[in-house]
Design a protein around this motif. Structure first.
Motif, mmCIF file in Angstrom:
data_model
loop_
_atom_site.group_PDB
_atom_site.id
_atom_site.type_symbol
_atom_site.label_atom_id
_atom_site.label_comp_id
_atom_site.label_asym_id
_atom_site.label_seq_id
_atom_site.Cartn_x
_atom_site.Cartn_y
_atom_site.Cartn_z
ATOM 1 N N MET A 210 53.763 54.230 23.927
ATOM 2 C CA MET A 210 52.804 54.906 24.799
ATOM 3 C C MET A 210 53.325 55.152 26.204
ATOM 4 O O MET A 210 52.607 55.687 27.046
ATOM 5 N N GLY A 211 54.552 54.750 26.491
ATOM 6 C CA GLY A 211 55.050 54.910 27.851
ATOM 7 C C GLY A 211 54.644 53.735 28.721
ATOM 8 O O GLY A 211 53.602 53.107 28.517
ATOM 9 N N GLN A 212 55.470 53.441 29.704
ATOM 10 C CA GLN A 212 55.219 52.277 30.559
ATOM 11 C C GLN A 212 54.131 52.579 31.588
ATOM 12 O O GLN A 212 54.094 53.651 32.185
ATOM 13 N N ILE A 213 53.244 51.604 31.781
ATOM 14 C CA ILE A 213 52.184 51.689 32.784
ATOM 15 C C ILE A 213 52.553 50.781 33.958
ATOM 16 O O ILE A 213 52.938 49.625 33.754
ATOM 17 N N ILE A 214 52.453 51.300 35.182
ATOM 18 C CA ILE A 214 52.662 50.492 36.386
ATOM 19 C C ILE A 214 51.390 50.575 37.218
ATOM 20 O O ILE A 214 50.925 51.673 37.539
ATOM 21 N N ARG A 215 50.831 49.428 37.534
ATOM 22 C CA ARG A 215 49.591 49.420 38.295
ATOM 23 C C ARG A 215 49.547 48.204 39.208
ATOM 24 O O ARG A 215 50.385 47.305 39.114
ATOM 25 N N ASN A 216 48.542 48.168 40.092
ATOM 26 C CA ASN A 216 48.324 47.032 40.979
ATOM 27 C C ASN A 216 47.072 46.283 40.550
ATOM 28 O O ASN A 216 46.119 46.879 40.038
ATOM 29 N N ILE A 217 47.067 44.993 40.790
ATOM 30 C CA ILE A 217 45.871 44.192 40.603
ATOM 31 C C ILE A 217 45.683 43.338 41.850
ATOM 32 O O ILE A 217 46.636 42.699 42.321
ATOM 33 N N HIS A 218 44.488 43.385 42.434
ATOM 34 C CA HIS A 218 44.238 42.617 43.657
ATOM 35 C C HIS A 218 44.071 41.143 43.314
ATOM 36 O O HIS A 218 43.475 40.792 42.290
ATOM 37 N N ILE A 219 44.581 40.298 44.166
ATOM 38 C CA ILE A 219 44.533 38.860 43.888
ATOM 39 C C ILE A 219 43.099 38.366 43.741
ATOM 40 O O ILE A 219 42.828 37.431 42.983
ATOM 41 N N ASP A 220 42.144 39.029 44.403
ATOM 42 C CA ASP A 220 40.746 38.623 44.285
ATOM 43 C C ASP A 220 40.191 38.870 42.885
ATOM 44 O O ASP A 220 39.195 38.262 42.485
ATOM 45 N N ASP A 221 40.823 39.780 42.132
ATOM 46 C CA ASP A 221 40.344 40.088 40.790
ATOM 47 C C ASP A 221 40.562 38.936 39.818
ATOM 48 O O ASP A 221 40.022 38.958 38.706
ATOM 49 N N PHE A 222 41.350 37.950 40.212
ATOM 50 C CA PHE A 222 41.561 36.802 39.347
ATOM 51 C C PHE A 222 40.389 35.830 39.404
ATOM 52 O O PHE A 222 40.375 34.834 38.690
ATOM 53 N N GLY A 223 39.418 36.108 40.259
ATOM 54 C CA GLY A 223 38.240 35.255 40.335
ATOM 55 C C GLY A 223 38.401 34.159 41.367
ATOM 56 O O GLY A 223 39.119 34.305 42.360
ATOM 57 N N ALA A 224 37.712 33.043 41.131
ATOM 58 C CA ALA A 224 37.742 31.930 42.085
ATOM 59 C C ALA A 224 39.148 31.346 42.166
ATOM 60 O O ALA A 224 39.707 30.907 41.167
ATOM 61 N N LEU A 225 39.701 31.361 43.371
ATOM 62 C CA LEU A 225 41.038 30.823 43.598
ATOM 63 C C LEU A 225 40.895 29.421 44.185
ATOM 64 O O LEU A 225 40.408 29.251 45.297
ATOM 65 N N GLU A 226 41.329 28.426 43.440
ATOM 66 C CA GLU A 226 41.090 27.043 43.829
ATOM 67 C C GLU A 226 41.695 26.722 45.179
ATOM 68 O O GLU A 226 41.088 26.050 46.017
ATOM 69 N N TRP A 227 42.899 27.214 45.432
ATOM 70 C CA TRP A 227 43.553 26.902 46.701
ATOM 71 C C TRP A 227 42.812 27.533 47.871
ATOM 72 O O TRP A 227 42.748 26.961 48.955
ATOM 73 N N ARG A 228 42.206 28.713 47.650
ATOM 74 C CA ARG A 228 41.465 29.362 48.731
ATOM 75 C C ARG A 228 40.162 28.620 48.991
ATOM 76 O O ARG A 228 39.751 28.430 50.136
ATOM 77 N N ALA A 229 39.502 28.171 47.916
ATOM 78 C CA ALA A 229 38.272 27.417 48.076
ATOM 79 C C ALA A 229 38.514 26.122 48.828
ATOM 80 O O ALA A 229 37.731 25.736 49.699
#
Length: 235
Positions: A210-229
């Protein structure tokens, strides 16, 4: 003359929409359909009710599921999509120890990911960042010859031989933007940066042609970040 009324909940997805998505995802199951409007050979009708757990259990594990939810009440079907994704998580952590494994099944250094026999698995691996080339080569082998989906968490270093291999072989590259991933140090017990940026390299046999896909994902999209909390609690 009375205008004829139609039930919008039974409208069939326009084929040009479905076909465009199907070229990308190769759907196996239409999860919200009738005999007259189903777009896949396997489909679930209102009587089957895909919102029920017993019906979801009937969906084959490796299936790609298309859902065109009823206009009148779409939210239960959104939850179905979320639940099906969660249930189809990675099956093997390719480089782990008992205290940090992310899957019930994992491969320790003694078991050796580079030689351990794997077939038809969905593998997550966070390899040693100092020299990931051999692990990437193994991921490519599993993807090309053993029908394994492999997701790798790696640093961003575009000048390296191993990153060049990723650009040639990965079906998808996702750059993590908006912040750095922090890792918990087993020595200090503190969260720390280990590189300037990270990406996910994905090797998916279903997307091979299907061809290579290159995209961005924001770190906030990973949900609750334990180190940030934890850092916010200290403030």
């Amino acid at each position: 003359m009375t205008e004829q009324q139609f039930d919008k909940n039974t409208y069939r997805t326009p084929e040009y929409i479905f076909n465009a998505m199907n070229r990308r995802f190769l759907f196996d199951v239409d999860a919200c359909a009738s005999k007259d409007n189903a777009l896949c050979n396997i489909y679930f009708t209102a009587d089957g009710d895909i919102t029920k757990k017993e019906t979801q259990d009937k969906v084959p594990l490796e299936s790609r599921v298309w859902i065109n939810s009823p206009y009148s009440n779409p939210m239960p079907f959104v939850q179905v999509a979320i639940d099906l994704m969660r249930e189809r998580d990675c099956t093997v952590d390719g480089a782990a120890l008992p205290h940090n494994a992310k899957c019930g099944r994992y491969i320790t250094p003694e078991m050796d990911f580079l030689t351990y026999p794997l077939e038809n698995e969905r593998i997550f691996i966070n390899p040693p960042f100092s020299n990931p080339l051999s692990f990437i080569k193994r991921a490519v082998e599993l993807y090309e010859n053993h029908n394994c989906l492999v997701v790798m968490l790696l640093p961003v270093d575009i000048s390296t031989e191993w990153f060049s291999l990723i650009t040639q072989k990965a079906t998808e590259i996702r750059f993590i933007v908006g912040g750095r991933i922090k890792f918990l140090s087993p020595e200090t017990g503190k969260w720390t940066d280990v590189c300037r940026g990270n990406h996910l390299a994905i090797f998916n046999p279903r997307h091979r042609n299907m061809g290579q896909i290159i995209r961005n994902i924001h770190i906030d999209d990973f949900g609750a970040l334990e180190w940030r909390a934890n850092s916010r609690k200290k403030r």
